[in-house]
Design an enzyme around this catalytic site. Structure first.
Site, PDB file in Angstrom:
ATOM      1  CE  LYS A  45      -0.882  -0.113   4.962  1.00  0.00           C
ATOM      2  NZ  LYS A  45      -0.001   0.956   5.458  1.00  0.00           N
ATOM      3  CB  THR A  46       4.059   2.149   1.585  1.00  0.00           C
ATOM      4  OG1 THR A  46       3.595   1.648   2.831  1.00  0.00           O
ATOM      5  CG2 THR A  46       4.839   3.424   1.811  1.00  0.00           C
ATOM      6  CG  ASP A 231      -0.606   4.770   4.879  1.00  0.00           C
ATOM      7  OD1 ASP A 231      -1.400   3.824   4.681  1.00  0.00           O
ATOM      8  OD2 ASP A 231       0.620   4.610   4.998  1.00  0.00           O
ATOM      9  CD  GLU A 232      -1.251   2.145   8.712  1.00  0.00           C
ATOM     10  OE1 GLU A 232      -2.265   1.412   8.873  1.00  0.00           O
ATOM     11  OE2 GLU A 232      -0.106   1.691   8.634  1.00  0.00           O
ATOM     12  CD  GLN A 262      -2.448  -4.251   8.672  1.00  0.00           C
ATOM     13  OE1 GLN A 262      -1.417  -3.831   9.151  1.00  0.00           O
ATOM     14  NE2 GLN A 262      -2.601  -4.457   7.376  1.00  0.00           N
ATOM     15  NE  ARG A 618       2.970  -5.794  10.734  1.00  0.00           N
ATOM     16  CZ  ARG A 618       2.447  -5.171   9.694  1.00  0.00           C
ATOM     17  NH1 ARG A 618       3.115  -4.235   9.068  1.00  0.00           N
ATOM     18  NH2 ARG A 618       1.248  -5.515   9.239  1.00  0.00           N
TER      19      ARG A 618
END
Length: 753
Positions: A45-46, A231-232, A262, A618
DNA sequence: CATTTAAAAGTTTTT
DNA sequence: CTTTTAAATG
């Protein structure tokens, strides 16, 4: 800076297209209108966010000036800017990138007068606002035992994040608790305003108020930012949600990226609802799902998915990968937290021989307190590590004390900071003198700061009846503050900090203490001096105000430097957005992960499950989960409610069976007595000479070392710091020799006793 | 008033 | 077990 030529642009677009999968490409190249990118863990996504900006600029000729991107950490913002600079080959300074909090602070600084702030504001961190609440409870004679300040502060914070101001809170208040909160909330806000200070929540709330009251100012921003990227998004709270709606209301080009699985910040006001209901909020929204995971092996991904699918309130999605199964997820049962740490250390070293350097590995835990057992074990085994989070550098007492001087000089109305330093270092000003000073200020209708300045006079006014020591102390303080204040505008922050430290003789006083603790403080202060001296603000001038703002907005991850041969330790929350080849999640036990409260409240339980999921995802190559049968909990003896229920949700075929046993230990088992620190057998595995480990770590107190000439000995004392560090080593014949830390030929002696 | 000593209370996660 | 608060002493 000229825009890239046509050929260059085409080449860039081609490059983007080649680097992305069809779904990602869809998100990157989607045109105008609301866009929701549901991006599973590790789905890139980044990259999508960064490439989308690059694409907007290259393909649609949108100036960076018209784009705003919100990231979760300042570090992520920096990385995005850097990447964009590479892609576009032009300066990216015109684009607004940052966290909600730093972007908001930027907006507010530009409209000080419109928000009714005279001069300049300072930002109160959590510790500051807690102090303020305590002080208010003191003034209002509200018991801090019946009404714990932390809880009160939490209630006020939550109200603010929900955009509930004092008046609305008052109207809705039911029951005695909420009425007490109302009283404190009222006074709290009043004090913040009179101190010219904003707390963290204000940074979000004030822009909303500003835009509500001044549509002309809102127009400025909503017309400017033609494209918004966030983002997020799953972790935004109500205030942030409203802010985004306002900013997006002109062009409606709002692109949000997130993953409801998340969402881990419900406790601080985050509303998963924001992402779940994005489509009903914007019926014309385009939805793109990124379900291909590039990060983890198939086993890790299956294990994580197996867990998170047990959550009821989530958008259904199926992450997939075409990566190899990889190593199974290893589950380790330990006797207690010491044994857990030892087993982890052993595996860390083992994996190191298999090509995973220490920097590739991370230990994740639910609460900061869990780090202690690891620190002890790692230290005694000579495994270098770094901890992210916990007590932050700029939150340490000695640092905050010095910063408080700068804050007062920057904003004399900041009475909280002024009362913090009025007797630090001790200058004979106690409760009595402070009260004296306060009432004097009140009588004259001046600020406390000005009252202190008056103390400089040789014949202070009669009303100011101060005793000898306090009088001399306040005189000195007044002179220092007046000096700092006069220099605040056109002197470098490093200069002011150095002047403060020097005038107050802080280092000299600490040196007299000759304790290990004082030594650490001196080191911190020197670091602060170096940091302020090296500071260059946006204009390269090192403005104190800008420095103070930056310092209060750094995130825990921002502070960390990754890389190097160091094992990383941090909380699961801190790990959000990061990835590591090897991940250990420790303390996977009911009551810890999930946390107690999660066992009672189903919604909390789901959040705990998401937290576990975030941790698992992660991992790129290897995932190790550990739990202890019994665990030392503070002074209250042992407690461990056994294996986490989440562990049982992992499909058994992706777990390494050898180590997996779910037999629970009897609850009544007596706490085992503290054992001598377990050591890992064998020779030293680490080659310090080739690593970047500073001598201060290798030559810690009590470390066994070897000298080519004198043989083996023990580090018994340390003197000085950094390159001046010297250590005393006692050798087997009883002789003590002092060596410089660098170039002495001293080598660490592995793990033998 | 400051420093030392003793008792008590408190422990999720963070911008 | 640690950190903070209260009381006692200098």
């Amino acid at each position: 800076m000229s825009s890239p030529g046509l050929n260059q642009t085409d080449a860039l677009i081609e490059q983007l297209e080649a680097a992305l999968n069809p779904r990602q490409l869809e998100a990157v190249t989607y045109g105008d209108g609301p866009l929701l990118v549901l991006a599973g863990a590790g789905s890139g996504k980044t990259r999508v966010l960064t490439f989308r900006v690059a694409y907007l600029v290259a393909a649609s000729d949108i100036p960076l000036h018209d784009i705003m991107a919100v990231t979760f950490t300042n570090k992520a913002a920096g990385e995005m800017k850097e990447r964009l600079g590479e892609l576009l080959g032009s300066a990216v300074d015109r684009m607004w990138v940052g966290t909600f909090h730093s972007l908001c602070a930027r907006v507010l600084r530009r409209h000080l007068d419109a928000i009714g702030i005279r001069g300049d504001f300072v930002i109160y961190d959590a510790d500051d606002s807690l102090r303020l609440v305590k002080r208010i409870q003191n003034d209002l004679a509200i018991s801090t035992t019946d009404y714990p300040p932390r809880q009160i502060r939490g209630s006020i914070s939550r109200a603010k994040n929900d955009l509930i101001d004092v008046e609305i809170y008052d109207q809705r208040a039911r029951g005695s608790y909420q009425h007490v909160v109302t009283d404190i909330y009222k006074k709290y806000e009043k004090r913040l305003r009179s101190h010219n200070a904003l707390d963290f929540d204000d940074l979000l709330v004030m822009p909303v108020r500003l835009f509500e009251e001044r549509p002309d100012i809102l127009d400025l921003y909503r017309n400017r930012f033609r494209y918004l990227l966030v983002d997020e998004y799953q972790d935004t709270n109500h205030a942030q949600y409203i802010l985004l709606s306002m900013l997006a209301s002109a062009h409606r080009n709002l692109c949000v990226v997130g993953d409801d699985d998340q969402s881990i910040y419900r406790w601080r006001g985050a509303q998963v609802r924001n992402i779940l209901e994005f489509e009903s909020e914007y019926p014309d929204a385009k939805v793109v799902r990124l379900e291909r995971n590039y990060r983890s092996t198939a086993n890790i991904l299956r294990a994580a998915s197996g867990v998170v699918t047990n959550n009821v309130s989530r958008k259904s999605k199926r992450l997939w990968t075409d990566r190899e199964p990889g190593a199974p997820v290893v589950v380790v049962q330990a006797i207690d937290e010491r044994d857990e740490a030892t087993q982890v250390a052993r595996r860390v070293l083992d994996l190191r021989t298999k090509g995973h350097s220490l920097g590739d590995q991370v230990v994740l835990y639910r609460i900061n307190a869990q780090s202690r057992a690891f620190e002890e074990t790692l230290t005694s085994n000579g495994i270098p590590y770094r901890i992210i989070g916990g007590l932050r550098f700029y939150e340490r007492r000695e640092i905050k004390d010095i910063l408080a001087y700068l804050r007062v000089a920057f904003n004399p109305l900041d009475e909280l900071s002024l009362s913090r330093i009025i007797n630090v270092p001790p200058r004979g000003v106690g409760e009595r003198s402070l009260q004296q000073l306060r009432s004097f200020a009140e009588e004259r209708g001046i600020t406390l700061f000005d009252a202190v300045l008056i103390c400089r006079e040789d014949d202070p006014p009669m009303e100011l009846d101060l005793r000898g020591r306090a009088r001399a102390g306040l005189k000195a303080l007044g002179e220092l503050l007046a000096d700092l204040r006069s220099k605040i505008q056109d002197h470098h922050v490093g200069e002011l900090t150095a002047a403060t430290v020097k005038t107050l003789q802080i280092i000299e006083k600490l040196e007299e203490e000759r304790s290990l603790e004082a030594e650490g403080r001196i080191e911190n202060i020197k670091e602060l001096l170096a940091a302020t001296q090296a500071y260059q603000g946006s204009d390269g001038k090192g403005s104190t105000g800008e420095f103070l703002e930056e310092v209060s907005l750094v995130t825990q991850v921002d502070e960390a430097e990754f890389g190097g041969e160091l094992l990383t330790l941090m909380t699961l929350h801190c790990a959000k957005g990061l990835e590591f080849p090897v991940v250990f999640i420790v303390g996977v036990e009911d009551g810890l992960l999930p946390w107690h409260r999660g066992l009672k409240d189903p919604e909390e339980l789901e959040e705990e499950r998401r937290l576990f999921y975030v941790g698992m995802t992660r991992a790129k190559e290897r995932l190790v989960l550990t739990y202890a049968s019994s665990r030392y909990q503070g002074g209250f003896g042992m407690g461990s409610q056994g294996v986490s229920r989440f562990l049982k949700e992992i499909p058994s075929d992706c777990i390494s069976k050898g180590d997996f046993s779910v037999r629970s230990t009897p609850r009544w088992r007596k706490p085992s007595r503290p054992k001598p620190q377990p050591r890992i057998e064998g020779e030293a595995v680490l080659d310090y000479s080739s690593s970047q480990v500073p001598p201060s770590v290798i030559l810690a107190m009590g470390k066994r070392v070897k000298h080519p000439e004198y043989g083996t000995g023990l580090v018994v004392a340390r003197h000085g710091f950094g390159s001046d560090l010297e250590v005393d080593v006692r050798f087997s014949d009883g002789g003590i020799i002092r060596f410089p830390a660098e170039g002495s030929g001293l080598k660490p002696l592995g793990f033998e006793e």
